[in-house]
Design a protein around this motif. Sequence first.
Motif, PDB file in Angstrom:
ATOM      1  N   GLY A   1      -1.558   4.434   0.026  1.00 30.27           N
ATOM      2  CA  GLY A   1      -2.507   5.509   0.308  1.00 30.27           C
ATOM      3  C   GLY A   1      -4.020   5.282   0.441  1.00 30.27           C
TER       4      GLY A   1
ATOM      5  N   GLU B   1       1.655   6.647  -4.352  1.00 32.83           N
ATOM      6  CA  GLU B   1       1.300   5.491  -3.217  1.00 32.83           C
ATOM      7  C   GLU B   1       1.868   4.268  -3.798  1.00 32.83           C
ATOM      8  OE1 GLU B   1      -2.818   5.853  -3.019  1.00 32.83           O
ATOM      9  OE2 GLU B   1      -3.208   4.674  -4.995  1.00 32.83           O
TER      10      GLU B   1
ATOM     11  N   SER C   1      -7.171  -1.866  -3.365  1.00 26.97           N
ATOM     12  CA  SER C   1      -6.671  -3.258  -3.183  1.00 26.97           C
ATOM     13  C   SER C   1      -7.148  -3.877  -1.763  1.00 26.97           C
ATOM     14  CB  SER C   1      -5.256  -3.333  -3.505  1.00 26.97           C
ATOM     15  OG  SER C   1      -4.576  -2.372  -2.380  1.00 26.97           O
TER      16      SER C   1
HETATM   17  C1  FAD Z   1      -6.700  -3.463  -7.676  1.00 25.37           C
HETATM   18  C2  FAD Z   1      -5.322  -2.563  -7.123  1.00 25.37           C
HETATM   19  C3  FAD Z   1      -5.721  -1.242  -6.462  1.00 25.37           C
HETATM   20  C4  FAD Z   1      -5.023  -0.630  -6.020  1.00 25.37           C
HETATM   21  N1  FAD Z   1      -5.193   0.367  -5.009  1.00 25.37           N
HETATM   22  C5  FAD Z   1      -4.277   1.056  -4.336  1.00 25.37           C
HETATM   23  C6  FAD Z   1      -4.605   2.344  -3.648  1.00 25.37           C
HETATM   24  O1  FAD Z   1      -5.876   2.797  -3.681  1.00 25.37           O
HETATM   25  N2  FAD Z   1      -3.660   2.705  -2.840  1.00 25.37           N
HETATM   26  C7  FAD Z   1      -2.435   2.228  -2.911  1.00 25.37           C
HETATM   27  O2  FAD Z   1      -1.569   3.111  -2.205  1.00 25.37           O
HETATM   28  N3  FAD Z   1      -1.976   1.241  -3.565  1.00 25.37           N
HETATM   29  C8  FAD Z   1      -2.905   0.723  -4.195  1.00 25.37           C
HETATM   30  N4  FAD Z   1      -2.504  -0.590  -4.937  1.00 25.37           N
HETATM   31  C9  FAD Z   1      -1.264  -1.063  -4.929  1.00 25.37           C
HETATM   32  C10 FAD Z   1      -0.906  -2.157  -3.835  1.00 25.37           C
HETATM   33  O3  FAD Z   1      -2.171  -2.915  -3.708  1.00 25.37           O
HETATM   34  C11 FAD Z   1      -0.772  -1.560  -2.393  1.00 25.37           C
HETATM   35  O4  FAD Z   1       0.612  -0.653  -2.382  1.00 25.37           O
HETATM   36  C12 FAD Z   1      -0.604  -2.161  -1.088  1.00 25.37           C
HETATM   37  O5  FAD Z   1      -0.105  -1.612   0.066  1.00 25.37           O
HETATM   38  C13 FAD Z   1       0.458  -3.595  -1.365  1.00 25.37           C
HETATM   39  O6  FAD Z   1       0.077  -4.424  -0.366  1.00 25.37           O
HETATM   40  P1  FAD Z   1       0.446  -5.932  -0.465  1.00 25.37           P
HETATM   41  O7  FAD Z   1       0.093  -6.819   0.741  1.00 25.37           O
HETATM   42  O8  FAD Z   1      -0.210  -6.272  -1.844  1.00 25.37           O
HETATM   43  O9  FAD Z   1       2.113  -5.954  -0.788  1.00 25.37           O
HETATM   44  P2  FAD Z   1       3.160  -6.787  -1.817  1.00 25.37           P
HETATM   45  O10 FAD Z   1       2.732  -6.206  -3.127  1.00 25.37           O
HETATM   46  O11 FAD Z   1       2.952  -8.155  -1.445  1.00 25.37           O
HETATM   47  O12 FAD Z   1       4.430  -5.833  -1.456  1.00 25.37           O
HETATM   48  C14 FAD Z   1       4.758  -4.756  -1.593  1.00 25.37           C
HETATM   49  C15 FAD Z   1       6.177  -4.346  -1.360  1.00 25.37           C
HETATM   50  O13 FAD Z   1       6.083  -4.496   0.171  1.00 25.37           O
HETATM   51  C16 FAD Z   1       7.096  -5.370   0.665  1.00 25.37           C
HETATM   52  N5  FAD Z   1       6.484  -6.093   1.854  1.00 25.37           N
HETATM   53  C17 FAD Z   1       5.409  -6.761   2.030  1.00 25.37           C
HETATM   54  N6  FAD Z   1       5.156  -7.160   3.083  1.00 25.37           N
HETATM   55  C18 FAD Z   1       5.988  -6.948   3.643  1.00 25.37           C
HETATM   56  C19 FAD Z   1       6.468  -6.898   5.381  1.00 25.37           C
HETATM   57  N7  FAD Z   1       5.747  -7.668   6.089  1.00 25.37           N
HETATM   58  N8  FAD Z   1       7.670  -6.270   5.876  1.00 25.37           N
HETATM   59  C20 FAD Z   1       8.550  -5.594   4.813  1.00 25.37           C
HETATM   60  N9  FAD Z   1       8.389  -5.342   3.614  1.00 25.37           N
HETATM   61  C21 FAD Z   1       6.887  -6.181   3.139  1.00 25.37           C
HETATM   62  C22 FAD Z   1       7.316  -6.474  -0.668  1.00 25.37           C
HETATM   63  O14 FAD Z   1       8.705  -7.059  -0.472  1.00 25.37           O
HETATM   64  C23 FAD Z   1       7.188  -5.670  -1.755  1.00 25.37           C
HETATM   65  O15 FAD Z   1       8.369  -4.769  -2.029  1.00 25.37           O
HETATM   66  C24 FAD Z   1      -3.642  -1.198  -5.810  1.00 25.37           C
HETATM   67  C25 FAD Z   1      -3.437  -2.369  -6.262  1.00 25.37           C
HETATM   68  C26 FAD Z   1      -4.089  -3.114  -7.108  1.00 25.37           C
HETATM   69  C27 FAD Z   1      -3.832  -4.438  -7.589  1.00 25.37           C
END
Ligand code: FAD
Length: 347
Positions: free
Chosen positions: A36, A302, A21
């Motif tokens: 991850g 992850e 992502s």
């Molecule tokens: C297309 C796609 C592919 C993906 N591939 C992967 C992958 O390969 N590996 C993987 O691990 N995940 C993957 N994910 C899941 C996700 O994108 C990840 O887990 C990513 O780390 C989430 O980050 P975000 O900025 O989108 O957080 P958000 O979804 O906005 O938040 C996630 C959580 O963290 C909390 N949070 C956010 N920012 C903070 C902060 N600054 N301080 C404290 N808490 C906070 C939020 O409250 C929420 O509970 C994927 C998702 C999609 C849609």
Amino acid sequence: TSNLQAAAAAKGAFYAGDPCSGDSCFIGGNVATNAGGNRAVKYGTTRHQVYAIEVVNPTGKIVQLGARLQKQTTGYCLEQLVIGSEGTLGIITQITVKLLPLPKYSMDLLAVFASPEAAIGTVNKLIMGGITPTCVEYMDNITIKSVERYLGTSLQGSDKGNYLIVEVEGTSEDDLDEKACAMDEICSGNGAGDVLVAEHDKIWQARKAFAEAVRAESLIVCKEDVVCPVDQEPALLAEILRLAEKYQLVTRIASHAGDGNIHLNILKQEQESYADWDERVKANQQELYRFIYAHGGRLSGEHGIGSKRKQLMQEFTNPDELEMMRAIKKALDPNNILNPGKIFDVE
Ligand SMILES: Cc1cc2nc3c(=O)[nH]c(=O)nc-3n(C[C@H](O)[C@H](O)[C@H](O)COP(=O)(O)OP(=O)(O)OC[C@H]3O[C@@H](n4cnc5c(N)ncnc54)[C@H](O)[C@@H]3O)c2cc1C
């Protein structure tokens, strides 16, 4: 996250975190969820890329946790406790990440296997083969076809089977050649019909489009993120396929196979009633999670727990472990104000 990677690269440095992502997520979210991704096989997950964090804690204090040190044993490792806590223990406002030298030489190999079991059965051999792959990703054939449709493109070997995408880094062209020969031997020896040099941008665009391609097929999807020890992965995949057959589930599978993390997406079909689909998904989940815990795995590799998986987390986690987690949450967030109801409930 991809901006961070690019900013590091512009200075000749390498940020190793690489969730699929990357173009839509933020480093704060990555740290909060211990994301991850593709390079965890060689470089570990987000927690391994972090030296220190600044956190606004639940009582409003701004605290610095960790330090830019290769080692330290100076009390509890609180920055690592906050990393992966899904925003329940503090709001992360600054992050000091680890940067490495940019890898000079790298290549991507694509091994195409007629059988999913043979593809996954090769993963541990690649890991044990001494070539230290950066990424080992798996996509099953139906998922490859789904991505082809979504991107409107054709992918190498898509008519021949299931993918293992293996990225490897080297110290020179010769070193890469040697590793490529070793990988070819391992993959061919385990049933790969084709072992090809992959087009880097195209193959990673395809792998990273997995989630969007699935979403284009169905808006109602159950996304499993199970993880097991890498040597148990062939057994896990066999169980996933057996259960899909048993519960008549339409699935798409891609996995960070090099670290045992399988993404199983279960798609609701238009003709299926939601209630019936949901019942089969839940029955599948119970059997799958029992299997995974019996094989040393966990229900999320992850993506984390959020609120969606908290009942299952409670059901499958050792009660003593869960009690420790609750005690930490209560001590650090006595008013239960940060992401209440995420991961587990606190009475
Ligand atoms: C297309 C796609 C592919 C993906 N591939 C992967 C992958 O390969 N590996 C993987 O691990 N995940 C993957 N994910 C899941 C996700 O994108 C990840 O887990 C990513 O780390 C989430 O980050 P975000 O900025 O989108 O957080 P958000 O979804 O906005 O938040 C996630 C959580 O963290 C909390 N949070 C956010 N920012 C903070 C902060 N600054 N301080 C404290 N808490 C906070 C939020 O409250 C929420 O509970 C994927 C998702 C999609 C849609």
